[in-house]
Each structure stands twice: as C-alpha cells, then as structure tokens.
Motif scaffolding. Structure first.
Motif, mmCIF file in Angstrom:
data_model
loop_
_atom_site.group_PDB
_atom_site.id
_atom_site.type_symbol
_atom_site.label_atom_id
_atom_site.label_comp_id
_atom_site.label_asym_id
_atom_site.label_seq_id
_atom_site.Cartn_x
_atom_site.Cartn_y
_atom_site.Cartn_z
ATOM 1 N N ASP A 122 -34.380 -16.109 139.894
ATOM 2 C CA ASP A 122 -34.508 -14.971 140.818
ATOM 3 C C ASP A 122 -35.287 -13.831 140.176
ATOM 4 O O ASP A 122 -36.215 -13.279 140.772
ATOM 5 N N ARG A 123 -34.907 -13.462 138.950
ATOM 6 C CA ARG A 123 -35.573 -12.344 138.272
ATOM 7 C C ARG A 123 -37.039 -12.668 137.967
ATOM 8 O O ARG A 123 -37.919 -11.821 138.127
ATOM 9 N N ALA A 124 -37.297 -13.910 137.538
ATOM 10 C CA ALA A 124 -38.680 -14.313 137.255
ATOM 11 C C ALA A 124 -39.505 -14.356 138.547
ATOM 12 O O ALA A 124 -40.685 -13.980 138.549
ATOM 13 N N GLN A 125 -38.878 -14.773 139.625
ATOM 14 C CA GLN A 125 -39.578 -14.821 140.912
ATOM 15 C C GLN A 125 -39.893 -13.393 141.391
ATOM 16 O O GLN A 125 -40.995 -13.134 141.885
ATOM 17 N N GLN A 126 -38.966 -12.475 141.206
ATOM 18 C CA GLN A 126 -39.213 -11.080 141.585
ATOM 19 C C GLN A 126 -40.375 -10.490 140.804
ATOM 20 O O GLN A 126 -41.101 -9.632 141.311
ATOM 21 N N ARG A 127 -40.567 -10.934 139.575
ATOM 22 C CA ARG A 127 -41.686 -10.458 138.745
ATOM 23 C C ARG A 127 -42.980 -11.205 139.041
ATOM 24 O O ARG A 127 -44.019 -10.903 138.463
ATOM 25 N N GLY A 128 -42.914 -12.226 139.897
ATOM 26 C CA GLY A 128 -44.107 -12.981 140.251
ATOM 27 C C GLY A 128 -44.486 -14.044 139.240
ATOM 28 O O GLY A 128 -45.616 -14.533 139.251
ATOM 29 N N LEU A 129 -43.553 -14.427 138.368
ATOM 30 C CA LEU A 129 -43.841 -15.411 137.322
ATOM 31 C C LEU A 129 -43.648 -16.854 137.792
ATOM 32 O O LEU A 129 -44.316 -17.758 137.289
ATOM 33 N N VAL A 130 -42.715 -17.062 138.699
ATOM 34 C CA VAL A 130 -42.424 -18.406 139.201
ATOM 35 C C VAL A 130 -42.270 -18.359 140.715
ATOM 36 O O VAL A 130 -42.082 -17.299 141.304
ATOM 37 N N ALA A 131 -42.356 -19.533 141.314
ATOM 38 C CA ALA A 131 -42.117 -19.681 142.749
ATOM 39 C C ALA A 131 -41.197 -20.875 142.959
ATOM 40 O O ALA A 131 -41.206 -21.815 142.162
ATOM 41 N N ARG A 132 -40.420 -20.792 143.993
ATOM 42 C CA ARG A 132 -39.594 -21.931 144.403
ATOM 43 C C ARG A 132 -40.362 -22.704 145.466
ATOM 44 O O ARG A 132 -40.993 -22.128 146.330
ATOM 45 N N GLU A 133 -40.266 -24.032 145.376
ATOM 46 C CA GLU A 133 -40.923 -24.908 146.347
ATOM 47 C C GLU A 133 -39.915 -25.941 146.819
ATOM 48 O O GLU A 133 -39.074 -26.394 146.043
#
Length: 143
Positions: A68-79
């Motif tokens: 969640d935190r990495a996704q908020q920073r734009g580092l990862v995405a869920r697929e």
C-alpha cells in the motif's frame, strides 16, 4: 596482529556489514529496507502477494501495508492475475524501476569499495567462492 575468523564467523560479520550498507543506501535513496527488498524481488517480474509474502518473510497483513505504502509513492502497482481472478500480482512501475536501479547502482558501488583493497586475484577468487555458496539462492538483482 589481525584476528583470523572462521568461515561461519566471517559470514555473520559480513552479513551484518552488508545489512548495514543496505539500510544506509536505502535511506539515501528514500527507501526503507523492506521497500528496497521488495523492489529487488520485483526487479524483472510481477509476483503474487502470497509468493511475495514468502520471499520477504512477511505476514500477509504486513505485506499489504508495505505494498500500500509503495503503491501510494508510485513505486509499485497491483494487477489482476490473468490465471486466477482471486489473486493479485505486484509489479514495478517505471518510477519503482528507476528507484530500484538507483538503489542497485549505489549499493553495488558501495559493496565494491569494500573489496577494492584486495588484490585482483583475491577478489576474483572471492567472487567465484561466493557464486558457489549462493548458487541456489534467489537473485536479488538481474544485473
């Protein structure tokens, strides 16, 4: 007189040294150690949450927060997993890939500095020995 270490003691001390460098470089790259480990795990592929949980030795709830935190920073995405509608995979974004390469480059440079005082033949022997010791361990980087 320099202390002579046994192999096990040397590996433990080397692990401590590498972990400290890993954390230090992570901080310099604005990554926590856990984020850096996750980005390294995702370096060349998408990974399901269950598999990533096992790779990082994290409970699923802890991994969810990390993602969640990495996704908020734009580092990862869920697929969505195309083979299992219930499963979710995590993948690097372009920003995450950029952060990973910066981290990898800095860490590699710092680790190579550790060995620069060794003669070339000793560095080569050390690299070959390490390759044999870690042959079955998962790769952290693709380079």
């Amino acid at each position: 007189m320099k202390e002579t270490l046994g192999a096990a003691s040397g590996l433990v001390r080397l692990t401590f040294l590498v972990q400290n460098l890993y954390a230090e470089v992570g901080r310099a790259c604005d990554l926590t150690a856990a984020q850096a480990q996750m980005l390294c795990s995702l370096s060349d592929r998408s990974i399901g949450m269950a598999q990533l949980s096992g790779m990082l030795c994290l409970e699923r709830s802890s991994l969810t927060g990390l993602v969640d935190r990495a996704q908020q920073r734009g580092l990862v995405a869920r697929e969505n997993d195309p083979h299992d509608r219930r499963a979710v995979k995590v993948t690097l974004t372009p920003e995450g890939s950029k952060a990973l390469h910066r981290f990898n480059d800095e860490l590699t440079e710092r680790l190579e500095r550790l060995l620069q005082e060794l003669p070339a033949t000793e560095r080569d022997r050390f690299a070959k020995t390490l390759s044999r010791v870690v042959a079955d361990a998962p790769a952290a980087f693709t380079s």
